[in-house]
Motif scaffolding. Structure first.
Motif, PDB file in Angstrom:
ATOM      1  N   GLY A  49       0.875  -1.250  -0.224  1.00 26.18           N
ATOM      2  CA  GLY A  49      -0.020  -0.075  -0.014  1.00 26.18           C
ATOM      3  C   GLY A  49       0.873   1.242  -0.111  1.00 26.18           C
ATOM      4  O   GLY A  49       0.447   2.343  -0.621  1.00 26.18           O
ATOM      5  N   ILE A  50       2.022   1.151   0.573  1.00 28.04           N
ATOM      6  CA  ILE A  50       2.947   2.367   0.656  1.00 28.04           C
ATOM      7  C   ILE A  50       3.179   2.639  -0.879  1.00 28.04           C
ATOM      8  O   ILE A  50       3.183   3.886  -1.220  1.00 28.04           O
ATOM      9  CB  ILE A  50       4.025   2.012   1.389  1.00 28.04           C
ATOM     10  N   ALA A  51       3.824   1.799  -1.649  1.00 33.52           N
ATOM     11  CA  ALA A  51       3.921   1.964  -2.972  1.00 33.52           C
ATOM     12  C   ALA A  51       2.763   2.398  -3.846  1.00 33.52           C
ATOM     13  O   ALA A  51       2.828   3.502  -4.650  1.00 33.52           O
ATOM     14  CB  ALA A  51       4.759   0.870  -3.714  1.00 33.52           C
ATOM     15  N   ARG A  52       1.674   1.668  -3.991  1.00 38.37           N
ATOM     16  CA  ARG A  52       0.617   1.825  -4.632  1.00 38.37           C
ATOM     17  C   ARG A  52      -0.273   3.188  -4.234  1.00 38.37           C
ATOM     18  O   ARG A  52      -0.469   3.888  -5.348  1.00 38.37           O
ATOM     19  CB  ARG A  52      -0.597   0.815  -4.614  1.00 38.37           C
ATOM     20  N   THR A  53      -0.324   3.508  -3.041  1.00 37.12           N
ATOM     21  CA  THR A  53      -0.817   4.765  -2.722  1.00 37.12           C
ATOM     22  C   THR A  53      -0.041   6.160  -3.295  1.00 37.12           C
ATOM     23  O   THR A  53      -0.554   7.125  -3.627  1.00 37.12           O
ATOM     24  CB  THR A  53      -1.347   4.934  -1.435  1.00 37.12           C
ATOM     25  N   ASN A  54       1.395   5.911  -2.873  1.00 33.90           N
ATOM     26  CA  ASN A  54       2.188   7.150  -3.275  1.00 33.90           C
ATOM     27  C   ASN A  54       2.129   7.242  -4.854  1.00 33.90           C
ATOM     28  O   ASN A  54       2.187   8.314  -5.244  1.00 33.90           O
ATOM     29  CB  ASN A  54       3.700   6.883  -2.831  1.00 33.90           C
ATOM     30  N   LEU A  55       2.128   5.965  -5.804  1.00 31.86           N
ATOM     31  CA  LEU A  55       2.033   6.210  -7.225  1.00 31.86           C
ATOM     32  C   LEU A  55       0.815   6.591  -7.779  1.00 31.86           C
ATOM     33  O   LEU A  55       0.657   7.480  -8.629  1.00 31.86           O
ATOM     34  CB  LEU A  55       2.306   4.796  -7.641  1.00 31.86           C
ATOM     35  N   ARG A  58      -4.187  10.780  -6.692  1.00 30.18           N
ATOM     36  CA  ARG A  58      -4.013  12.228  -7.284  1.00 30.18           C
ATOM     37  C   ARG A  58      -4.225  13.288  -6.426  1.00 30.18           C
ATOM     38  O   ARG A  58      -4.167  14.626  -6.836  1.00 30.18           O
ATOM     39  CB  ARG A  58      -5.087  12.163  -8.710  1.00 30.18           C
ATOM     40  N   THR A  59      -5.310  13.236  -5.554  1.00 32.19           N
ATOM     41  CA  THR A  59      -5.678  14.354  -4.828  1.00 32.19           C
ATOM     42  C   THR A  59      -5.145  14.450  -3.401  1.00 32.19           C
ATOM     43  O   THR A  59      -5.554  15.356  -2.686  1.00 32.19           O
ATOM     44  CB  THR A  59      -7.236  14.397  -4.763  1.00 32.19           C
ATOM     45  N   ALA A  60      -4.341  13.334  -2.913  1.00 37.02           N
ATOM     46  CA  ALA A  60      -3.875  13.316  -1.625  1.00 37.02           C
ATOM     47  C   ALA A  60      -2.737  14.219  -1.635  1.00 37.02           C
ATOM     48  O   ALA A  60      -1.847  14.617  -2.630  1.00 37.02           O
ATOM     49  CB  ALA A  60      -3.625  11.933  -1.067  1.00 37.02           C
ATOM     50  N   ASP A  61      -2.203  14.823  -0.402  1.00 38.15           N
ATOM     51  CA  ASP A  61      -0.888  15.665  -0.172  1.00 38.15           C
ATOM     52  C   ASP A  61       0.355  14.589  -0.138  1.00 38.15           C
ATOM     53  O   ASP A  61       1.514  14.706  -0.521  1.00 38.15           O
ATOM     54  CB  ASP A  61      -1.056  16.552   0.875  1.00 38.15           C
ATOM     55  N   ARG A  62       0.078  13.801   0.906  1.00 40.98           N
ATOM     56  CA  ARG A  62       1.318  12.660   1.243  1.00 40.98           C
ATOM     57  C   ARG A  62       0.618  11.275   1.912  1.00 40.98           C
ATOM     58  O   ARG A  62      -0.433  11.368   2.149  1.00 40.98           O
ATOM     59  CB  ARG A  62       2.596  13.290   2.089  1.00 40.98           C
ATOM     60  N   VAL A  63       1.616  10.385   2.018  1.00 48.10           N
ATOM     61  CA  VAL A  63       1.064   9.250   2.546  1.00 48.10           C
ATOM     62  C   VAL A  63       1.934   8.916   3.992  1.00 48.10           C
ATOM     63  O   VAL A  63       3.355   9.205   3.799  1.00 48.10           O
ATOM     64  CB  VAL A  63       1.149   8.187   1.952  1.00 48.10           C
ATOM     65  N   LYS A  64       1.425   8.658   4.999  1.00 46.36           N
ATOM     66  CA  LYS A  64       2.256   8.396   6.336  1.00 46.36           C
ATOM     67  C   LYS A  64       1.767   7.027   6.762  1.00 46.36           C
ATOM     68  O   LYS A  64       0.878   6.588   6.808  1.00 46.36           O
ATOM     69  CB  LYS A  64       1.990   9.579   7.232  1.00 46.36           C
ATOM     70  N   VAL A  65       2.847   6.335   7.558  1.00 47.28           N
ATOM     71  CA  VAL A  65       2.709   5.460   8.249  1.00 47.28           C
ATOM     72  C   VAL A  65       2.224   5.765   9.916  1.00 47.28           C
ATOM     73  O   VAL A  65       3.299   6.546  10.229  1.00 47.28           O
ATOM     74  CB  VAL A  65       4.067   4.546   8.495  1.00 47.28           C
ATOM     75  N   ALA A 230      10.020   6.640   0.971  1.00 41.89           N
ATOM     76  CA  ALA A 230      10.213   5.125   1.514  1.00 41.89           C
ATOM     77  C   ALA A 230      11.032   4.166   0.735  1.00 41.89           C
ATOM     78  O   ALA A 230      11.212   3.077   1.086  1.00 41.89           O
ATOM     79  CB  ALA A 230       8.763   4.708   1.729  1.00 41.89           C
ATOM     80  N   GLN A 231      11.297   4.667  -0.502  1.00 41.82           N
ATOM     81  CA  GLN A 231      11.873   3.869  -1.503  1.00 41.82           C
ATOM     82  C   GLN A 231      13.205   3.435  -0.939  1.00 41.82           C
ATOM     83  O   GLN A 231      13.827   2.428  -1.290  1.00 41.82           O
ATOM     84  CB  GLN A 231      12.234   4.350  -2.992  1.00 41.82           C
TER      85      GLN A 231
END
Length: 380
Positions: A49-55, A58-65, A230-231
């Motif tokens: 999910g970290i990779a898929r959601t970052n990729l 379109r409308t989110a600012d960022r993804v955090k754990v 996260a990469q």
């Protein structure tokens, strides 16, 4: 460093008013255990999910754990509960730890102090767990930790994104006060435009709305040409990024024909927009024209106009901007099957445009509160 569990709680952050869109995007990606709060959508996932959601978002600012949540009313409590978190599951012993913070309506209101205490607690935990008796080297990969305190409730998270998700990587140049890519994508997604319909942006500026529409139209993942923090994380296998990129490539529909035009009165803006589209590898899909809005004459009976015109915030621009709104309303009266979507902070936009919007939605363009006026075309 021990391997963290493959089950995570992730947080997709969003500008106020866009949470519903982000939630829908996550559902479209197959995530269903979702919880929405102001400015964020919380969901469960595995590492992929970290990779898929970052990729894909379109409308989110960022993804955090999400690392942990707890109540804290004193600096001692903040230190002890932060130290109790299993930071060694996430951070290697050479991690470069960058702590950022915010606090609202909480006893612990000094953000610099909170950041400092969280950093000390993390360092203390890692020293114990890695049996280090000197200061940490911090010579390795950067990990951005956020301490967010709202009404004495502390949320500790790790940023997976790096530069915000609006940084798609295609904007080589920009006009003054450009529209964020995430907001431009939201403006398109808030319409019911489909890729087989004509789309026009007569105030195109840096070309962001047409470019985002083309990415949506061909189902191209917006993060396809950029990197994420996260990469570099040791515990995330490279395979999750490879698989996510492969999925994005498989789902892209490069054969989808599009009819998208961006125009602007400023020839420099058209030059910038053209270069940005070239960088996005969408040069053949979008037509660019230097044109005054007053000369706009749509070529099809049915279509969508999506625009972010000047707001007339400076007094000496106001008359010109209001005349522009009137001209646009007069022109689009002759195209009743066209749907028109306009984002502006001008509170009397409808008066000058000439008719009341079918629907209005409050949004923020940066820190400017604006309305998204939606005029639905007649059914055909």
């Amino acid at each position: 460093m021990t391997l963290v569990t493959n089950q995570l709680t992730l947080i997709a952050t969003a500008a106020m008013g866009l949470e519903g869109l982000v939630k829908q995007e996550l559902q479209d990606l197959g995530y269903h255990d979702l919880y929405t709060e102001n400015g964020k959508v919380i969901f469960k996932s595995d590492f992929s999910g970290i990779a898929r959601t970052n990729l894909w978002l379109r409308t989110a600012d960022r993804v955090k754990v999400l690392v942990d949540e707890f109540d804290a009313y004193s600096f001692d409590e903040l230190f002890e509960q932060t130290k109790a978190c299993p930071w060694e599951d996430w951070l290697p012993e050479d991690a470069f730890i960058h702590v950022v913070g915010k606090s609202h309506k909480s006893k612990l209101y000094s953000v610099p102090d909170c950041q400092s205490i969280v950093k000390k607690a993390i360092v203390s935990r890692l020293q114990e767990q890695y049996h280090i008796h000197s200061r940490l080297e911090e010579s390795g990969v950067r990990y951005k930790v956020e301490v967010a305190i709202l009404k004495d409730r502390v949320t500790l998270s790790l940023d997976t994104t790096g530069a915000g998700l609006h940084k798609r990587g295609y904007r080589v140049d920009q006009v003054e006060a450009p529209l964020k890519e995430t907001l431009a994508a939201a403006l398109v997604k808030l319409t019911n435009w489909k890729p087989d319909k004509t789309l026009v942006d007569p105030f195109t500026g840096s070309g962001t709305i047409p470019i985002e529409a083309a990415l949506i139209g061909q189902n191209i993942a917006p993060g396809f040409n950029r990197d994420f923090s996260a990469q570099e994380w040791d515990f995330l296998p490279q395979s999750i990024w490879d698989e996510a990129l492969e999925e994005a490539e498989d789902l892209a529909n490069y054969d989808q024909p599009l009819s998208i035009t961006g125009s602007d009165i400023d020839h420099k803006a058209i030059e910038i927009a053209t270069n940005n589209a070239l960088e996005a590898e969408l040069a053949d899909l979008i037509d660019w024209k230097q044109m005054n809005v007053k000369d706009l004459r749509p070529k099809s009976d049915v279509g969508y106009l999506i625009g972010n015109p000047p707001y007339g915030e400076r007094l000496n621009d106001r008359d010109e901007v209001e005349s522009l709104y009137s001209s646009l309303g007069g022109i689009m009266k002759d195209y009743p099957k066209w749907s028109v979507y306009i984002l502006t902070a001008h509170e009397k936009f409808e008066n000058y445009y000439g008719i009341q919007a079918s629907k209005k939605r409050k949004l923020f363009n940066g820190f400017i509160k604006a309305d998204y006026y939606q005029f639905f075309g007649k059914k055909y």
